[in-house]
Each structure stands twice: as C-alpha cells, then as structure tokens.
Design an enzyme around this catalytic site. Sequence first.
Site, PDB file in Angstrom:
ATOM      1  N   ASP A   1       0.826  -1.224   0.000  1.00 32.23           N
ATOM      2  CA  ASP A   1       0.000   0.000   0.000  1.00 32.23           C
ATOM      3  C   ASP A   1       0.852   1.264   0.000  1.00 32.23           C
ATOM      4  OD1 ASP A   1      -2.393  -1.643   0.340  1.00 32.23           O
ATOM      5  OD2 ASP A   1      -1.762  -1.852   2.426  1.00 32.23           O
TER       6      ASP A   1
ATOM      7  N   LYS B   1       2.384   2.232  -5.226  1.00 34.17           N
ATOM      8  CA  LYS B   1       3.058   1.754  -6.434  1.00 34.17           C
ATOM      9  C   LYS B   1       2.298   2.139  -7.698  1.00 34.17           C
ATOM     10  CE  LYS B   1       3.037  -2.392  -4.657  1.00 34.17           C
ATOM     11  NZ  LYS B   1       2.680  -2.027  -3.262  1.00 34.17           N
TER      12      LYS B   1
ATOM     13  N   ASN C   1      -6.152  -9.939  -4.137  1.00 35.48           N
ATOM     14  CA  ASN C   1      -6.132  -9.593  -2.714  1.00 35.48           C
ATOM     15  C   ASN C   1      -5.394  -8.284  -2.485  1.00 35.48           C
ATOM     16  OD1 ASN C   1      -3.669 -10.743  -3.485  1.00 35.48           O
ATOM     17  ND2 ASN C   1      -3.245 -11.565  -1.466  1.00 35.48           N
TER      18      ASN C   1
ATOM     19  N   GLY D   1      -4.264  -4.253  -4.436  1.00 38.19           N
ATOM     20  CA  GLY D   1      -4.820  -3.275  -5.360  1.00 38.19           C
ATOM     21  C   GLY D   1      -3.938  -2.056  -5.497  1.00 38.19           C
ATOM     22  N   HIS D   2      -4.158  -1.337  -6.576  1.00 31.00           N
ATOM     23  CA  HIS D   2      -3.468  -0.076  -6.812  1.00 31.00           C
ATOM     24  C   HIS D   2      -4.521   0.992  -7.057  1.00 31.00           C
ATOM     25  CE1 HIS D   2       0.293  -2.174  -7.079  1.00 31.00           C
ATOM     26  NE2 HIS D   2      -0.022  -2.795  -8.187  1.00 31.00           N
TER      27      HIS D   2
ATOM     28  N   THR E   1      -7.500 -12.059   2.979  1.00 37.86           N
ATOM     29  CA  THR E   1      -8.710 -11.407   2.467  1.00 37.86           C
ATOM     30  C   THR E   1      -9.816 -12.406   2.157  1.00 37.86           C
ATOM     31  OG1 THR E   1      -7.859 -11.551   0.204  1.00 37.86           O
ATOM     32  CG2 THR E   1      -7.368  -9.530   1.442  1.00 37.86           C
TER      33      THR E   1
ATOM     34  N   GLN F   1       1.501  -5.779  -3.199  1.00 41.70           N
ATOM     35  CA  GLN F   1       1.892  -5.890  -1.791  1.00 41.70           C
ATOM     36  C   GLN F   1       3.288  -5.292  -1.554  1.00 41.70           C
ATOM     37  OE1 GLN F   1       0.907  -9.414  -2.983  1.00 41.70           O
ATOM     38  NE2 GLN F   1      -0.996  -9.692  -1.930  1.00 41.70           N
TER      39      GLN F   1
ATOM     40  N   GLY G   1     -11.236  -2.383   1.675  1.00 45.18           N
ATOM     41  CA  GLY G   1     -11.807  -1.298   2.459  1.00 45.18           C
ATOM     42  C   GLY G   1     -11.421  -1.354   3.927  1.00 45.18           C
TER      43      GLY G   1
ATOM     44  N   LEU H   1       4.248  12.442   1.293  1.00 35.55           N
ATOM     45  CA  LEU H   1       4.970  13.357   2.178  1.00 35.55           C
ATOM     46  C   LEU H   1       4.040  14.446   2.696  1.00 35.55           C
ATOM     47  CD1 LEU H   1       7.772  14.150   3.363  1.00 35.55           C
ATOM     48  CD2 LEU H   1       8.090  15.594   1.328  1.00 35.55           C
TER      49      LEU H   1
END
Length: 427
Positions: A13, A16, A38, A40-41, A128, A223, A301, A331
């Site tokens: 997370d 990427k 399982n 996501g982007h 998940t 991941q 979620g 940042l």
Amino acid sequence: MPAIVLIGAQWGDEGKGKATDLLGDRVHYVVRYQGGNNAGHTVVVGDETYALHVLPSGVISPNVTPVIGNGVVVDPKILFEEIDGLTERGVNCDNLLVSANAHLIMPYHRALDKVSERFLGKAKIGTTGRGIGPAYGDKVARVGIRVQDLFDPGILEQKLDLTLRDKNQLLTKVYNRRGIDARRVAEEYVGYGERLRPYVADVSLVLSRALDDGKNVLLEGAQGSLLDVDHGTYPFVTSSSPTAGGASVGAGIAPTRIGKVIGIVKAYTTRVGSGPFPTELAGEQGEWLRKSGGEYGVTTGRPRRTGWFDAVIARYSARVNGVTDFFVTKLDVLSGLERVPVCVAYDVDGTRHDEIPMTQTDFHHAKPVYEYTDGWQEDISQASSFTDLPKNAQRYVRTIEELAGAPVSAIGVGPRRDQTLQLRDLL
C-alpha cells in the site's frame, strides 16, 4: 534495454500505482508479476480515480501493453468484472496479455480460504478470503489449474475430479461445508476460457523479444517486501514473492535483464492484517495518520494499521531487493507536525538492533528507537520541485535517504499524477 522492477519496500500500500502511472507514458509494457486480487493499486488521473485489483496499473495508459505474468493467480470472474468496469469508463483493455502459465483461483480455493481463517481463530493470518493462499498452495503441490487448461475441457475435468476428491473431504468432513461439483466448475471455467482466449500469450517470449527490441518493460509487484513469503514477517505474509527476485520468476525473464529496482516507501508506515509492526501507533495519533492519509484498503476497504517511518525495514528492503532508487509517497500527509519521528533501530530486551532481528520472536518484541526531525506547517501539495519544499521537509527526505541507503529519486506530495516531484530520472 534493461527491465525496471517496481517494488513496495514496506508492507504494501505504498503507492506503487502512482509510480507506475507516472512512468506509463514512457514504457511499452507494464507487467504484474505476482499476487492476485487480494491487493490493489489506486491511480488518480485528473479528477478520475481508478481502483485496480488484478490488472496492471499501466492499463490506464493508452500506449502501454498491460501484462499479467505467470506468477499471478487469476480469478477470471474478478478479472472480467474489472475489464468491464474500465471499458464502461472508456479505458480500452483489448491489448491486455495474460500468461498461459498463470494459475487460476477456483471456487474451492475461496471456500477453503474463508473457513480455514475462521478455524484459526486468534491465530489467523489476516487473509482477504479471496483464495490466493490456497491457489498458490495447489501450484506448489502441482495440482493447480492453469489458464491453458481452460482450452482442453477433458483435461480440465480430469484435473478437477482429482483435486476435488481431496478438497471436498476437507470441506465436508473437517469444516462441515457443502462439497463442490467438478462438472459444474468445469462448465463455468470453460466459459471463462472462451472469453479469455484472445488475451492469452506466451508472455515470457513476448517480453524477451520486447527487451531485445529496446522496449521499456516495467515489472510491477503487488503488496510489499515485508509480505514476501521468504523474506517477509513470516507467517504473516502473502503467498508469493513481491520482492525484486520474484519479478524474474513471475514474468519469465532472466534476472540479467533487470537494470533498475525502484522501491516505493510512504513517508510513514502502514500494514494490514496480523503480524509485528514495531512503529504502530494506537489511539488518537494512529487514527489521525489513518484519516489524514486515507489509509483504507483499495480491495477490502479495511482500515490499515499506521505508524511512523521505519528506516530499519527500508534498509532491509534496499538490501534484499537491490534498490537503486526510492520513491517517497504521501509526504504531504505529515504537514502540520511539530516534530516527525523516524525509527532508526529497535530495542529488543535492552539490546539495540540496527537491522531486523533474525528470529520471529525477537521481531515481535522489537521496540522502536526514535530520532526526531523538525516538522513543517506549510501545505506542500502545490510544490513543483524539491526546492519548493520547506527546508524541514527537505531535511526529512534527506534523512530517509541517508538511513535507507539508496537515493530518493521522486517524491509524492498528493494523489494526482501531477503531484510528483522528480529529483532524478526513474528510467
């Protein structure tokens, strides 16, 4: 032209998708090389936000060929739902390539994933429930179903008959669940095969030829490195290899074809699921970081666990991946803090560890050793160059760079494509 690997250098997370999208107009192929739906982007282009689960982030860029490599486990139903959703929004997925050697997530994988997690109770891994672990388990046990099996209904039914003898025993006699009918599953998946056929390719050959022709190939992991089944916080890991070494295996290209490894790190740290997390924050601080950073899973979620930047794991990721460049995201989330903590080492029962402890037991008992940098109050989301950042924000980035052991080449100061500061060329 050497290939580029993009990896998460924490527990996933890290952003990427933003990095892939930033490079999307300059690369020809974007390859997802491991994991399943399982992960996501999230890609933000202008006012549009795209939540991707199994498709590579490069699918949003019209001149990129998105590729699903052999190291991915594919749930065809989810894949087609994602393709259809993007098509409705005007994104063309016709040039997608899917490896014939990629393994499939089957209905019994999902069923076993859910019931086994419940069975573990407090010892659960925090999966998940989407069948990813059981699918990889079958792959290693050599009883998995691959994409190419969908094109031979006889072989498919034989394989299903064989594997369901064992799976149905588990479901019915151990977990008291209904068994699964092999013929019905075969019919469903042969139907998926007909729709999947135009996308299926010898991905290893396609990518090798592309590299021979001087094309830019970006290998995108899902991941993060600390979730790698070999090099992560085992057993609280995923079932594949998100590290740079997994890119070669999961895409089918030689390791000597890889020339650059870009490690993505948040300006702080998050993780989901169970397992050790030395810098984790509880109470108001943790909730502030979660809300400020929008730290909720793209796919599930679920609220993410949050903590300060951990230079120990960043250093570890730099080492095991051979990181050549770091990309620091989010940042802007840290704006407004008087002081910003950075974990520089761990204390384990009175002993200082500058590297991740060797044993799981010691890592579970690790307490962060913090150093503090002065914070900044300014809104940095409109910065267009590194020199636009407040001096203290610049010092924070340089501190990360020094402690992590590789140069910071890009900085995210907001979610949009144009909210990225490039210090060095990432290609």
